[in-house]
Enzyme design. Structure first.
Site, PDB file in Angstrom:
ATOM      1  N   GLY A   1     -25.062 105.018  28.994  1.00 38.72           N
ATOM      2  CA  GLY A   1     -23.884 105.401  28.229  1.00 38.72           C
ATOM      3  C   GLY A   1     -23.747 106.860  27.879  1.00 38.72           C
TER       4      GLY A   1
ATOM      5  NE  ARG B   1     -19.314 107.853  31.776  1.00 35.73           N
ATOM      6  CZ  ARG B   1     -18.219 107.222  32.228  1.00 35.73           C
ATOM      7  NH1 ARG B   1     -17.379 107.858  33.003  1.00 35.73           N
ATOM      8  NH2 ARG B   1     -17.970 105.978  31.864  1.00 35.73           N
TER       9      ARG B   1
ATOM     10  NE  ARG C   1     -14.231 107.469  34.293  1.00 37.09           N
ATOM     11  CZ  ARG C   1     -13.962 108.341  33.353  1.00 37.09           C
ATOM     12  NH1 ARG C   1     -13.485 109.524  33.660  1.00 37.09           N
ATOM     13  NH2 ARG C   1     -14.196 108.062  32.090  1.00 37.09           N
TER      14      ARG C   1
ATOM     15  CB  CYS D   1       4.496 102.003  44.929  1.00 39.25           C
ATOM     16  SG  CYS D   1       4.918 102.789  46.476  1.00 39.25           S
TER      17      CYS D   1
HETATM   18  C1  LIG Z   1     -22.339 100.303  32.854  1.00 39.62           C
HETATM   19  C2  LIG Z   1     -23.666 100.039  32.266  1.00 39.62           C
HETATM   20  C3  LIG Z   1     -24.612 101.060  32.177  1.00 39.62           C
HETATM   21  C4  LIG Z   1     -24.342 102.475  32.605  1.00 39.62           C
HETATM   22  O1  LIG Z   1     -23.424 103.130  31.783  1.00 39.62           O
HETATM   23  P1  LIG Z   1     -23.189 104.693  31.966  1.00 39.62           P
HETATM   24  O2  LIG Z   1     -22.148 105.000  30.957  1.00 39.62           O
HETATM   25  O3  LIG Z   1     -22.732 104.916  33.358  1.00 39.62           O
HETATM   26  O4  LIG Z   1     -24.485 105.378  31.687  1.00 39.62           O
HETATM   27  C5  LIG Z   1     -25.856 100.738  31.688  1.00 39.62           C
HETATM   28  N1  LIG Z   1     -26.159  99.472  31.279  1.00 39.62           N
HETATM   29  C6  LIG Z   1     -25.267  98.480  31.332  1.00 39.62           C
HETATM   30  C7  LIG Z   1     -25.662  97.132  30.876  1.00 39.62           C
HETATM   31  C8  LIG Z   1     -23.995  98.721  31.828  1.00 39.62           C
HETATM   32  O5  LIG Z   1     -23.105  97.734  31.866  1.00 39.62           O
END
Ligand SMILES: *Cc1c(COP(=O)(O)O)cnc(C)c1O
Length: 421
Positions: free
Chosen positions: A242, A289, A325, A354
């Site tokens: 995250g 990410r 995104r 479209c």
């Molecule tokens: C999507 C996800 C991640 C990765 O999230 P990022 O924001 O890309 O770091 C990690 N763990 C779980 C369970 C996820 O669903």
């Protein structure tokens, strides 16, 4: 590391002249840099070690970018994988990630996927990150059928509010993700769950594109409290992924440095967990990410200009089917012309799809550009190709890699009409 710079008025990415690159490759296409990918992974892992994190295991979130070549670069660096489907499991293994470094997340694992993960190797996968008690019961039944022991990690819903876009926030009661604390305790000791399963870890993941770490700290504290109460000798604590990136220039001052993030995780775990028990679980991370967003860009060509009174549309050959995104989350991504020029005017950069939401940026200041000129959409390495589709029956775009020897390699061909189904 600044990866996009003008040299002699031509934009370069990771040292590569983008106008040269586009001569041999049809737009639109994604370009990735091995150097940046390696740098991002290494600073994440080394950051964890430096902050005193106990035996860190970095499990790359495959959904952010499952390209086999990119994942195999990470596998060579020692990365594990966080997967959310059987397809991602297969891809992770093909890319060389050992099954003992794979965590399986997601609320909707099917029986087939569970069977696959249980039997993929002698030891199976590192853990099933379980999101409901019904799922746990099914995993236990499947393990019984295969005469295996499933390694279980509860994904805890820490009931915190993460400050991020509502569609990528996951850590509160109203979200479908994770188990409430009381369900975790209720399950312990019940044979129908544990005859062929073993609790080995506890995890949290509260959302994506997190720039403020307050909720992260709260979630890790909750993780520690519940981990202590389960009394099982846990092998690992999984703090999820995250960690955000600065898509917009105004976010660069807010973006947590890796070292600050690691220090926060480390000091919180020490204070709320390690000092309160003799048990010494290792720490798992699930970044996506932060590892790959800035390792990729999306190169498009201008098709034409269209003026509707005061609205100036710059129509490009990339669309929301290639990169979703902006249309899905209203996300901001930088747009930079490959040829440096002055005299910017306001325009809306739109694709050929479209849909009105097929827009990469409204009211952007860009120089006048004409048909055939190249425009770069920045920071598209994560949740780019992986979220793409064939909408409007458009083929999926080409993906290329600038490898560490500064050589170009096609890592996914553009999809021809014959392959459209
Ligand atoms: C999507 C996800 C991640 C990765 O999230 P990022 O924001 O890309 O770091 C990690 N763990 C779980 C369970 C996820 O669903």
């Amino acid at each position: 590391m600044s990866s996009l710079i003008y040299k002699k008025k031509i934009l370069h990415f990771s040292g590569m002249d983008l106008s040269d690159l586009a001569k041999g490759n049809k737009t639109p296409f994604f370009v990735y840099s091995e150097d940046i990918l390696v740098h991002n992974y290494t600073s994440f892992y080394e950051g964890a070690k430096k902050a005193g994190i106990r035996k860190p295991l970095v499990c790359f979130a495959m959904k952010s970018n499952p390209n086999k070549e990119l994942v195999s670069i990470l596998a060579d660096l020692g990365s594990g994988a966080d997967i959310v489907s059987g397809g991602e499991l297969k891809r992770a293994l093909e890319a060389g990630i050992p099954s003992e470094k794979i965590v399986f997340s997601g609320v909707g694992k099917t029986k087939e996927e569970i069977d696959y993960a249980l039997t993929v190797s002698k030891k199976g996968i590192f853990s099933f990150n379980v999101e409901s008690l019904e799922e746990l019961e099914l995993i236990n039944e499947c393990a019984k059928k295969h005469k295996r022991e499933a390694r279980i990690c509860f994904r805890l819903n820490p009931v915190v509010k993460a400050l991020t876009h509502k569609n990528i926030s996951t850590g509160n009661k109203t979200h479908k993700f994770g188990l409430l604390e009381k369900d975790v305790y209720d399950s312990l000791g019940k044979a129908k769950y544990w005859s062929h399963s073993k609790l080995v870890g506890l995890s949290v993941h509260i959302g994506s594109q997190l720039l403020d770490l307050k909720a992260t700290k709260k979630a890790v504290i909750k993780l520690c409290e519940v981990a202590l109460k389960t009394k099982a000798p846990l092998e690992f604590l999984d703090v999820g992924g995250g960690l955000g990136v600065d898509y917009h220039p105004s976010e660069s001052s807010k973006m947590p440095a890796i070292d600050d993030y690691m220090t926060l995780v480390s000091t919180t775990l020490e204070k709320y967990y390690y000092t309160k028990t003799d048990n010494v679980p290792r720490v798992v991370f699930e970044p996506g990410r932060r590892i790959v967003a800035k390792a990729g860009i999306f190169v498009m060509s201008v098709l034409r200009n269209k003026i509707s009174e005061k609205n100036h549309f710059l129509i490009v050959d990339g669309g929301m089917n290639d990169f979703m995104r902006p249309s899905l989350y209203g996300a901001y991504h930088g747009l930079t012309p490959v040829k440096e020029a002055k005299n910017a005017t306001n325009c809306h950069v739109v694709g050929p799809i479209c849909e009105t939401s097929d827009c990469f940026g409204s009211d952007r200041k860009l120089p006048k550009m004409s048909a055939g000129e190249l425009l770069v959409l920045e920071d598209t390495g994560a949740y780019g190709y992986s979220m793409g589709s064939n909408y409007n029956l458009r083929g999926r775009p080409l993906e290329i890699l600038i490898n560490k020897k500064k050589k170009i390699k096609t890592i996914n061909k553009a999809q021809p009409y014959e392959d459209l189904t």
